[in-house]
Design an enzyme around this catalytic site. Structure first.
Site, mmCIF file in Angstrom:
data_model
loop_
_atom_site.group_PDB
_atom_site.id
_atom_site.type_symbol
_atom_site.label_atom_id
_atom_site.label_comp_id
_atom_site.label_asym_id
_atom_site.label_seq_id
_atom_site.Cartn_x
_atom_site.Cartn_y
_atom_site.Cartn_z
ATOM 1 N N CYS A 123 0.846 -1.205 0.000
ATOM 2 C CA CYS A 123 0.000 0.000 0.000
ATOM 3 C C CYS A 123 0.883 1.259 0.000
ATOM 4 C CB CYS A 123 -0.968 -0.035 1.172
ATOM 5 S SG CYS A 123 -2.342 1.138 1.005
ATOM 6 N N HIS B 210 -3.458 -5.196 0.194
ATOM 7 C CA HIS B 210 -2.978 -5.696 1.489
ATOM 8 C C HIS B 210 -2.996 -7.228 1.496
ATOM 9 C CE1 HIS B 210 -2.783 -1.920 3.846
ATOM 10 N NE2 HIS B 210 -3.675 -1.508 2.957
ATOM 11 N N GLU C 176 -1.524 -9.207 3.386
ATOM 12 C CA GLU C 176 -1.483 -9.761 4.749
ATOM 13 C C GLU C 176 -2.863 -10.168 5.256
ATOM 14 O OE1 GLU C 176 -1.613 -5.198 5.515
ATOM 15 O OE2 GLU C 176 -0.973 -6.592 3.948
#
Length: 537
Positions: A380, A506, A508
């Site tokens: 990001c 993202h 994650e």
């Protein structure tokens, strides 16, 4: 009622690990072939945590449908396969907003709107909506906060009413802390007794008490808790502080046989859970691994690990899948000496974030990695850092910047997305949720994913400026992933570098212990190779 409901409350102190407990229970129940849904009820008055300070609340976890949620939903995702959406979370702010909206619309026909029954009815409605959307065998409802807090009272009253109506299909777990007093050389059960007493005073009698402690509780202590909290001996369970990793929690609960106790009480007769694959990974965590890498995580909230919780966990997942230990070094990008520590790392990760504080430090980190060949992963804001550094130092665009940091930059290589500038509200107005991305073949990210079409979750307002994309490509910064709908730049890769990748999304938020995210695996592989090459120099 076609589903069973497990309510999880907490007492004595906050930060007991209710989210991890709920996630672990979900895993155990799923491994018994039960379909599980999860709901987090938060007592704070914010509509969502999207605008909250990470130091206060930790990271904001984003679901596929673009809802900004509590970090506990990240635990739910990493431990289980539950479907998480707008139906998986509710705050007091949302509940009150719904009730006030209905009052303005005249739904209550002139009645005096009160906490009871209107707010409590709305909370019950949220529970039923989650069950209707997911059609589970079991719905796990975690109530944030601590019993005794004023903010939690409407939620506890709603649960009391729900249990009265559906007693045979409900199970209540109360999680408490049993402290060990070193001076006295003994554990103290009085805080647990008082917490359960408070819960009973509200009208909720727990079916099980889960005691967290630093050391295992003796049978005598468990019997004492059983006697004074009015639950059977068999309903007192104990979890001790984990030795190596939070992922030991399901195994600990499995040894306590709590899921079997719950399913029998609810009349769900299922097979014993199979955790063989989980046990293999935990054994790797407990034992020395043949390889080790050091990853520098460069950010501005590094003093508070929960601010980057999913990033930390995703790095661990990837390293474990490669039979590799990992040392994550949090580096404050405002620290004037952090580059010295970064030079000793085998990889650098710059996570998402907002604002100018620490921005220039992150750019110097990207410059160091590009020049030294250190693997770099920008997520990001971290991708935007990569692009700005490249524009300044490779393309010689003096004072190139993001318009978030400098509205008057002569080279706005990062700019606000179309339509964002006209928005006044800050909460829930970014580009949020899952969007498709098409990858270019023959690239590092294509090799990592093994496919050309992917879906990833986003949370941003700014993007790479279309006007500079060709210049970036001409100078060796390739756009290797684009959103097919809008043509937005989603992924960049640097030519002639072992692994310098930036992603606007993202990743994650999709990683799990059992299935680590491919980009994190690719990043750790590059760090391993860098470490081995460095040791031979």
């Amino acid at each position: 009622m076609p589903f069973k409901c497990i309510f999880l409350t907490g007492g004595v102190v906050s930060s007991l690990g209710k989210g991890l407990t709920a996630a672990s229970l979900a895993l155990l129940l799923e491994r018994q072939n039960l379909k599980v849904a999860m709901l987090k009820l938060d007592p704070y008055l914010n509509v969502d945590p999207g605008t909250m300070n990470p130091y206060e609340h930790g990271e904001v976890y984003v679901t596929n449908d673009g809802i900004e949620t509590d970090l506990d939903l990240g635990h739910y995702h990493r431990f289980s396969s539950v479907n998480l959406s707008k139906y998986s979370t509710a705050t007091s702010g949302q509940i009150y907003a719904r009730v006030i909206k209905r009052e303005r619309e005249g739904v209550y026909l002139g009645s005096t709107v009160q906490v009871i029954p209107h707010i409590t009815n709305e909370i019950i409605e949220v529970i039923l909506e989650c069950a209707k959307e997911n059609q589970p065998d079991v719905l796990i409802v975690e109530i944030g906060g601590t019993v005794g807090d004023i903010e939690s009272l409407p939620f506890l009253e709603a649960i009391r009413q729900f249990r009265c109506e559906h007693a045979a299909n409900c199970f209540s777990i109360h999680m408490t802390y049993v402290p060990y007093l070193k001076a006295a050389g003994e554990v103290k059960t009085k805080p647990t007794q008082h917490s359960v007493q408070s819960l009973r005073g509200i009208g909720i009698i727990p079916d099980a008490i889960l005691c967290r402690s630093e050391t295992p509780l003796s049978n005598e202590v468990k019997k004492k808790i059983s006697l004074f909290c009015n639950v059977p001996d068999s309903a007192v369970f104990n979890v001790v502080d984990v030795e190596h990793s939070i992922y030991e929690m399901p195994l600990m609960l499995s040894r306590e046989k709590i899921s079997t106790f719950i399913t029998e009480k609810l009349g769900l007769f299922t097979k014993q859970e199979d955790l063989s694959d989980w046990k293999i990974l935990i054994e790797r965590l407990r034992n020395p691994l043949p390889n080790k890498v050091r990853i520098g995580l460069v950010g501005k909230y590094v003093q508070h690990k929960d601010a980057y919780k999913s990033v930390f966990e995703s790095i661990t997942h990837a390293a474990l899948s490669l039979n590799c230990a990992v040392d994550i070094l949090p580096l404050d990008s405002e620290d004037p000496h952090f580059l010295e520590a970064l030079e000793e790392c085998d990889g650098c990760l710059v996570p998402g974030g907002f604002g100018i504080r620490g921005w220039e430090g992150k750019i110097t980190a990207a410059k160091l990695c590009r020049e030294r060949g250190i693997p770099y992963f920008g997520i990001c804001l971290g991708m935007q850092v990569l692009v700005v550094e490249y524009a300044r130092n490779v393309m010689d665009l003096e004072k190139a910047n993001s318009t978030e940091m400098d509205q008057d930059t002569p080279h706005p290589v990062i700019c606000m997305m179309d339509g964002q500038a006209a928005l006044v509200a800050t909460g829930g107005t970014m580009r949020l949720g899952a969007y498709p991305c098409t990858l270019s073949p023959g690239t590092k990210v294509y090799e990592a994913y093994g496919q050309s079409e992917i879906m990833e979750r986003h949370r941003h307002r700014y993007e790479v400026n279309f006007d500079y994309i060709q210049q970036l490509k001409d100078h060796g910064l390739n756009i290797v992933g684009r959103c097919p709908q809008q043509g937005l730049c989603e992924i960049v890769e640097t030519e002639n570098h072992p692994w310098m990748v930036g992603v606007q999304f993202h990743p994650e938020f999709l990683s799990k212990l059992i299935t680590p995210h491919p980009l994190f695996v690719g990043f750790i592989q590059a760090a391993l190779l860098y470490s081995k090459n460095k040791s031979h120099v």
